[in-house]
Design an enzyme around this catalytic site. Structure first.
Site, PDB file in Angstrom:
ATOM      1  N   GLY A  28       0.825  -1.203   0.000  1.00 57.27           N
ATOM      2  CA  GLY A  28       0.000   0.000   0.000  1.00 57.27           C
ATOM      3  C   GLY A  28       0.854   1.246   0.000  1.00 57.27           C
ATOM      4  CG  ASP A  29       2.874   2.819   3.526  1.00 53.75           C
ATOM      5  OD1 ASP A  29       2.102   3.786   3.451  1.00 53.75           O
ATOM      6  OD2 ASP A  29       3.112   2.220   4.587  1.00 53.75           O
ATOM      7  CG  LEU A  30       6.870   0.064  -0.447  1.00 52.68           C
ATOM      8  CD1 LEU A  30       7.599  -1.272  -0.522  1.00 52.68           C
ATOM      9  CD2 LEU A  30       7.865   1.205  -0.246  1.00 52.68           C
TER      10      LEU A  30
END
Length: 405
Positions: free
Chosen positions: A175-177
């Site tokens: 999600g973050d990356l």
């Protein structure tokens, strides 16, 4: 590829970025911009800084390895962005910047203070990248969210894990990356457009939206059939055999992407009858009869070691590999040959290994230039350049005149 500063692989030399973000998505995006040559100034709260500095163990020196993984190449200053003095100093930084990155929660005081549209109105050439959990519109816009929340909310966890097991998050922070990578694309394309129009703009993405974009074939398959996909373990929804299989001493991966490879695989396994079986003749047949085929393959593959099968199948051109652990990956001659692991000297942690930027420019990989900064390490360097006296810097940043805490 050389740039005006004479350093190879630094296409963003001369671009200044003010990083108001924290945790992973924003910091990974700004670290990547720093890898490409941008001057990135990381703004942190004087009391503790980026929360990931304490996300451990493990630690190297005073900071966690989590923080050290996503903040190299930057300069750190400390400001209380909720104070008028901190906000005034931040605006002095922003006035000289090309890009600002922020991930304040929608509706928060800091989001309103550094609202992207307000910043681009004040600084018309500025590009503001805003990364949020769920996007800036819709019923979930004000919800807080970390990576695993995004993986769950956007469906990734429903697709990950064994068919009869519980939902599982991806091993990486997808999600973050994912949001970081789409944010980088947004910034770079906005810089290109600014060269043409002379104006900056607001670029937004979110952990949620990035996951939807990465659904790819899962989404189009659902749109076409209306059927909710099921977890397949390491299997592929549209290709069989294309997954991890058990050998006598471990697991390895076979990836058969066409019927020619399937025929060759059957011959190498000594299972010619499978190639002629009507249930398995075409990939479409094999997808329909996935469970029966996998049972046949597993019965054969359990009779040999991982090394035996990888050697045998590779000799026939079948895409195959052992499932390597990180110690094996980083001891691999191939990893070494790529030169992607680089070392930088950290004043507290000593020699620090980092995984470099995974793109080469005319054969040149961007070098890791500087270690992840200590909290407020560059206060004096940066704020004295903006006209602040030593006493003002100490009052503004909560540090002594040389930048120490």
């Amino acid at each position: 590829m050389s740039t005006a500063d004479g350093m190879p692989g630094r296409p963003l030399a001369g671009v200044r970025v003010v990083d108001l973000s924290k945790i992973l998505a924003g910091p990974y995006a700004t670290m990547s911009l720093a890898d490409l040559g941008a001057d990135v100034i990381k703004v942190e709260h004087p009391e503790g800084g980026d929360p990931t500095r304490q996300w451990g163990p493990p630690f190297r020196g005073p900071d966690s390895t989590y923080y050290l993984a996503a903040n190299r190449g930057k300069r750190s200053v400390t400001l209380d962005l909720k104070s008028p003095q901190g906000q005034e100093a931040a605006h002095r930084l922003i006035a000289d910047a090309d890009v600002v990155v922020q991930n304040f929660r929608p509706g928060s005081a800091l989001h309103e203070t550094f609202h992207p549209e307000r910043l681009t109105e004040t600084y018309p050439r500025l590009i503001v990248l805003r990364i949020s959990a769920f996007g800036d519109t819709g019923p979930l816009r004000d919800e807080p969210g970390y990576d695993m929340v995004a993986q769950a909310a956007a469906g990734l966890m429903s697709l990950t894990g064994e068919p009869d097991g519980p939902p599982v998050k991806a091993g990486y922070a997808m999600g973050d990356l994912g949001a970081a990578l789409f944010g980088i694309i947004g910034v770079l394309s906005a810089l290109v457009e600014r060269d043409r129009t002379g104006r900056g703009q607001t670029v937004t993405t979110s952990l949620y939206e990035s996951q939807l974009a990465l659904h790819i074939n899962w989404a189009t398959g659902f749109f076409a059939t209306g059927r909710t996909p099921r977890r397949l373990g390491s299997g592929h929804p549209s290709l069989v055999p294309y997954q991890a299989y058990p050998a006598a001493d471990g697991h390895f991966v076979i990836a058969v992407g066409n019927d020619g490879l399937w025929q060759r695989l059957c011959a190498l396994l000594g299972r010619h009858e499978l190639a002629d079986d009507l249930r398995f003749r075409t990939n479409q047949d094999r997808v329909v009869h996935r469970d029966e085929l996998n049972a046949e393959l597993e019965a054969t593959l359990r009779g040999g070691t991982v090394e035996h099968w990888c050697t045998t199948l590779k000799s026939g051109g079948i895409p195959v590999t052992p499932i390597r652990t990180l110690d094996e990956v980083y001891a691999s001659p191939h990893t070494d040959a790529l030169g992607i692991v680089q070392e930088v000297d950290h004043p507290a942690a000593g020699p620090l290994e980092q995984v470099g930027f995974p793109v080469n420019y005319s054969g040149n990989r961007p070098r890791v230039r500087t270690a992840p900064p200590a909290l407020g390490q560059h206060n004096h360097e940066i704020f004295s350049g903006l006209g602040y006296s030593d006493q003002q810097i100490q009052e503004l940043t909560g540090t002594d005149a040389t930048g120490g805490s």
